[in-house]
Design a protein around this motif. Structure first.
Motif, PDB file in Angstrom:
ATOM      1  N   LEU A 158     -82.991  23.755   9.377  1.00 55.24           N
ATOM      2  CA  LEU A 158     -82.570  25.145   9.192  1.00 55.24           C
ATOM      3  C   LEU A 158     -83.235  25.771   7.964  1.00 55.24           C
ATOM      4  CD1 LEU A 158     -78.772  24.692   9.985  1.00 55.24           C
ATOM      5  CD2 LEU A 158     -80.507  25.695  11.469  1.00 55.24           C
ATOM      6  N   SER A 159     -83.299  25.021   6.863  1.00 56.07           N
ATOM      7  CA  SER A 159     -83.907  25.557   5.647  1.00 56.07           C
ATOM      8  C   SER A 159     -85.397  25.826   5.819  1.00 56.07           C
ATOM      9  CB  SER A 159     -83.690  24.589   4.479  1.00 56.07           C
ATOM     10  OG  SER A 159     -82.350  24.623   4.046  1.00 56.07           O
ATOM     11  N   GLU A 160     -86.072  24.986   6.600  1.00 57.87           N
ATOM     12  CA  GLU A 160     -87.507  25.135   6.789  1.00 57.87           C
ATOM     13  C   GLU A 160     -87.861  26.221   7.799  1.00 57.87           C
ATOM     14  OE1 GLU A 160     -88.849  20.561   5.646  1.00 57.87           O
ATOM     15  OE2 GLU A 160     -88.870  21.195   7.740  1.00 57.87           O
ATOM     16  N   MET A 161     -87.026  26.438   8.782  1.00 58.55           N
ATOM     17  CA  MET A 161     -87.312  27.441   9.806  1.00 58.55           C
ATOM     18  C   MET A 161     -86.969  28.856   9.340  1.00 58.55           C
ATOM     19  SD  MET A 161     -88.685  26.223  12.601  1.00 58.55           S
ATOM     20  CE  MET A 161     -88.241  26.959  14.173  1.00 58.55           C
ATOM     21  N   ALA A 162     -85.951  28.984   8.513  1.00 51.53           N
ATOM     22  CA  ALA A 162     -85.427  30.313   8.166  1.00 51.53           C
ATOM     23  C   ALA A 162     -86.278  30.999   7.103  1.00 51.53           C
ATOM     24  CB  ALA A 162     -83.995  30.182   7.658  1.00 51.53           C
ATOM     25  N   PRO A 163     -86.498  32.323   7.236  1.00 52.63           N
ATOM     26  CA  PRO A 163     -87.111  33.095   6.150  1.00 52.63           C
ATOM     27  C   PRO A 163     -86.211  33.044   4.916  1.00 52.63           C
ATOM     28  CG  PRO A 163     -86.990  34.387   8.184  1.00 52.63           C
ATOM     29  CD  PRO A 163     -86.164  33.168   8.395  1.00 52.63           C
ATOM     30  N   ALA A 164     -86.814  33.114   3.727  1.00 52.40           N
ATOM     31  CA  ALA A 164     -86.045  32.955   2.488  1.00 52.40           C
ATOM     32  C   ALA A 164     -84.898  33.956   2.388  1.00 52.40           C
ATOM     33  CB  ALA A 164     -86.978  33.104   1.284  1.00 52.40           C
ATOM     34  N   LYS A 165     -85.113  35.181   2.875  1.00 47.78           N
ATOM     35  CA  LYS A 165     -84.094  36.221   2.671  1.00 47.78           C
ATOM     36  C   LYS A 165     -82.845  36.031   3.522  1.00 47.78           C
ATOM     37  CE  LYS A 165     -87.005  39.264   5.501  1.00 47.78           C
ATOM     38  NZ  LYS A 165     -87.823  40.475   5.453  1.00 47.78           N
ATOM     39  N   ILE A 166     -82.922  35.204   4.582  1.00 49.44           N
ATOM     40  CA  ILE A 166     -81.711  34.924   5.363  1.00 49.44           C
ATOM     41  C   ILE A 166     -81.502  33.418   5.497  1.00 49.44           C
ATOM     42  CG2 ILE A 166     -81.766  37.076   6.669  1.00 49.44           C
ATOM     43  CD1 ILE A 166     -82.821  35.374   9.064  1.00 49.44           C
ATOM     44  N   ARG A 167     -82.164  32.648   4.619  1.00 51.51           N
ATOM     45  CA  ARG A 167     -82.048  31.191   4.711  1.00 51.51           C
ATOM     46  C   ARG A 167     -80.596  30.747   4.552  1.00 51.51           C
ATOM     47  NH1 ARG A 167     -85.395  29.663   0.718  1.00 51.51           N
ATOM     48  NH2 ARG A 167     -83.696  29.457  -0.779  1.00 51.51           N
ATOM     49  N   GLY A 168     -79.870  31.375   3.627  1.00 53.71           N
ATOM     50  CA  GLY A 168     -78.490  30.987   3.403  1.00 53.71           C
ATOM     51  C   GLY A 168     -77.638  31.181   4.642  1.00 53.71           C
ATOM     52  N   GLU A 414     -82.165  23.213   0.065  1.00 52.95           N
ATOM     53  CA  GLU A 414     -83.130  24.269  -0.228  1.00 52.95           C
ATOM     54  C   GLU A 414     -83.822  24.122  -1.581  1.00 52.95           C
ATOM     55  OE1 GLU A 414     -81.193  28.078  -0.274  1.00 52.95           O
ATOM     56  OE2 GLU A 414     -79.971  27.622  -2.032  1.00 52.95           O
ATOM     57  N   ILE A 415     -83.469  23.097  -2.349  1.00 51.23           N
ATOM     58  CA  ILE A 415     -84.016  23.012  -3.706  1.00 51.23           C
ATOM     59  C   ILE A 415     -85.133  21.987  -3.862  1.00 51.23           C
ATOM     60  CG2 ILE A 415     -81.872  23.797  -4.772  1.00 51.23           C
ATOM     61  CD1 ILE A 415     -81.295  20.878  -5.524  1.00 51.23           C
ATOM     62  N   CYS A 416     -85.372  21.138  -2.848  1.00 48.82           N
ATOM     63  CA  CYS A 416     -86.338  20.050  -2.999  1.00 48.82           C
ATOM     64  C   CYS A 416     -87.702  20.427  -2.437  1.00 48.82           C
ATOM     65  CB  CYS A 416     -85.841  18.786  -2.290  1.00 48.82           C
ATOM     66  SG  CYS A 416     -84.374  18.054  -3.034  1.00 48.82           S
ATOM     67  N   PRO A 417     -88.785  20.237  -3.212  1.00 45.11           N
ATOM     68  CA  PRO A 417     -90.133  20.420  -2.665  1.00 45.11           C
ATOM     69  C   PRO A 417     -90.418  19.363  -1.601  1.00 45.11           C
ATOM     70  CG  PRO A 417     -90.231  19.456  -4.863  1.00 45.11           C
ATOM     71  CD  PRO A 417     -88.806  19.836  -4.627  1.00 45.11           C
TER      72      PRO A 417
END
Length: 520
Positions: A158-168, A414-417
């Motif tokens: 989910l974190s990788e697919m979602a755009p940053a602005k709606i990732r949450g 969402e915080i790990c590279p």
């Protein structure tokens, strides 16, 4: 600050759209939360059913049926074998999460989700057909393996697919599915408890195969994430998938960031060794303490022991199941609040508000139970008192559902590279499962010995974790995953672990792939 990128709330805007494709993919993937949620909800209901207890846990059934009026209400369900039935799943999930980390990194997120669904399905069938305690425990272990694989892969997906602005919002779809699973289980338990003949528990346990089947079918048709495809050496396919996910052909900037992150990840032979380096100390601490604290809120004992807890406190058989269903509805509705607000107000404010509300509700519950049952465990609740207790527990559940519930999965994912992402998520899942196992195994014993003081204990933990969030968690709203170094460098405490070179190299990578625009 130079660099030629557009900065939005601390992160860059990749000019990506919100496509129906990515929303549907994330909703399907989030169904992985159903299997976890269904099991959380079903366990407590089944272990409060007399026919189930009579067949597998006769000693507990005898204590529960004591009509002398002198039975200690705090201790009537205290049985290590009974708690092992519930908690064995989480021990299996803990071990499975490490293997899931390897599968997720080597074969992709969707394969890990598919594997989890298949094993969970097998466990559900075995539990539904159980004739002895050994079959029950083996089935629970299989369910745990399925949960370990799903919880490892779904938040990452989910974190990788979602755009940053709606990732949450999209990532919280996982927690939303968990709450829906819990709610479904509560209603199933109520329905099966009405079945005459003593086999209703088989239906409750066997129906776990339904969300597993949904995850299996969904995983077959889901695309893998651009990050995962690139990580496995298919750059053109990854770029094509990124264009489809973002709904635009203008993905060079974001794709280059993914390539840079992937190249850095390829230099890492052992992500477990890498995450121990000082520069990743913020990620290591957050991925360890957030799931640790999440379990010390006491929420899972409310969720999977809700019918048992309400029954212990004097609610009737049907009333205890109905009350559990009510808390399930509150759980779902409050999670919707989090989905709507997390990308608008941020993660930190939800953590803090939820913490304060949980503290107030837990202290009030402890006082109320203490006044009515004291240290002896003998007492009764009036109808008005029972309703007030239910309201307080619902307030506590709501606070958790829009804070620590969804954010406990969102923030670590969402915080790990990329180079430490699989290890970070494995730590998140394993810590979560380990302490879920510990709490599940000792809760009924703790209730027996600490009595109403148990709720004061959980309130104390929530105070500690709320203080931790206030001082040590920076806001990650709208920040692209690959730009988190800027967040750590700007933080009063974590900046000592992130060097200027880490941020400069990040900025250089960004500048090389961006348009020559002024920073806005």
């Amino acid at each position: 600050m130079a660099g030629g990128v557009i900065v939005v709330s601390g992160g860059r805007d990749y000019h990506s759209g919100i496509t129906a494709f990515v929303v549907v993919a994330c909703l399907v993937a989030a169904m992985g939360g159903l299997i976890f949620g269904y099991d959380l909800g079903i366990s407590g209901g089944v272990t409060s059913m007399e026919d189930f207890l009579k067949r597998f846990f006769p000693s507990v059934h005898r204590k529960m049926s004591d009509e002398t009026g002198k039975e200690n209400e705090y201790c009537k369900f205290d049985s290590q074998l009974l708690t092992l039935f519930t908690s064995s799943l989480y021990l299996a999930a803990l071990i499975a999460s490490f293997f899931a980390s390897i599968v997720t990194r080597s074969y992709g997120r969707k394969i890990s989700m598919l594997s989890g669904g298949l094993v969970f399905f097998a466990g559900a069938v075995l539990n539904g057909a159980a004739t002895n305690i050994e079959m029950l425990i083996v089935g629970r272990l299989l369910l745990g393996v399925g949960v370990g694989f799903a919880n490892q892969s779904v938040p990452l997906y989910l974190s990788e697919m979602a755009p940053a602005k709606i990732r949450g919002a999209l990532n919280i779809g996982f927690q939303m599915a968990i709450t829906i699973g819990i709610l479904m289980a509560n209603f199933v338990n109520y329905g099966t408890s009405q079945i005459k003949g003593g086999w209703g528990w088989r239906v409750s346990l066997g129906l776990a195969a339904v969300p597993a089947a949904m995850l299996i079918v969904g995983s077959v048709f889901l695309p893998d994430t651009p990050n995962s495809i690139l990580e496995r050496g298919n750059p053109e396919k990854a770029k094509q998938m990124l264009r489809r996910v973002r709904g635009t052909s203008n993905v060079e900037e974001e794709f280059q960031d993914l390539v840079d992150a992937c190249e850095a990840a390829k230099q890492v032979d052992n992500p477990w060794k890498k995450i121990m380096m000082p520069k990743y100390r913020p990620q290591l601490v957050i991925c360890t303490l957030v799931p640790f604290f999440q379990q010390l809120t006491g929420i899972n004992v409310i969720m999977f022991y809700a019918p048992v807890l309400f029954k212990t406190l004097g609610f009737g058989d049907d009333a205890s199941l109905i009350s559990a269903a009510i808390t399930g509805v509150v759980n779902v509705l409050a999670t919707i609040v989090s989905i709507v607000s997390v990308d608008k107000f941020g993660r930190k404010i939800l953590f803090l508000e939820g913490g304060f509300q949980m503290i107030i509700c837990q202290v009030a519950v402890a006082i109320m139970i203490g006044l009515n049952f004291g240290l002896s465990g003998e007492g009764l609740l009036t109808k008005a008192e029972a309703n007030l207790l239910l309201v307080l527990i619902c307030g506590y559940v709501a606070a958790f559902a829009w804070s620590w519930g969804p954010l406990g999965w969102l923030v670590p994912s969402e915080i790990c590279p990329l180079e430490i992402r699989s290890a970070g998520q494995a730590i998140n899942v394993s810590v979560n499962m380990f302490f879920t196992f510990i709490i599940a195994q000792i809760f009924l014993t703790m209730l027996c010995h600490l009595k109403f003081g148990l709720f004061f204990l959980f309130a104390g933990f929530v105070i500690i974790m709320t203080v931790f969030i206030h001082f040590f968690l920076p806001e990650t709203k709208n920040v692209p995953i690959e730009e988190m170094n800027r967040v750590w460098k700007a933080h009063w405490f974590w900046k000592r672990y992130v060097t200027d070179e880490d941020v400069i190299s990040e900025d250089q990578d960004s500048a090389s792939s961006s348009h020559a625009n002024d920073v806005v």
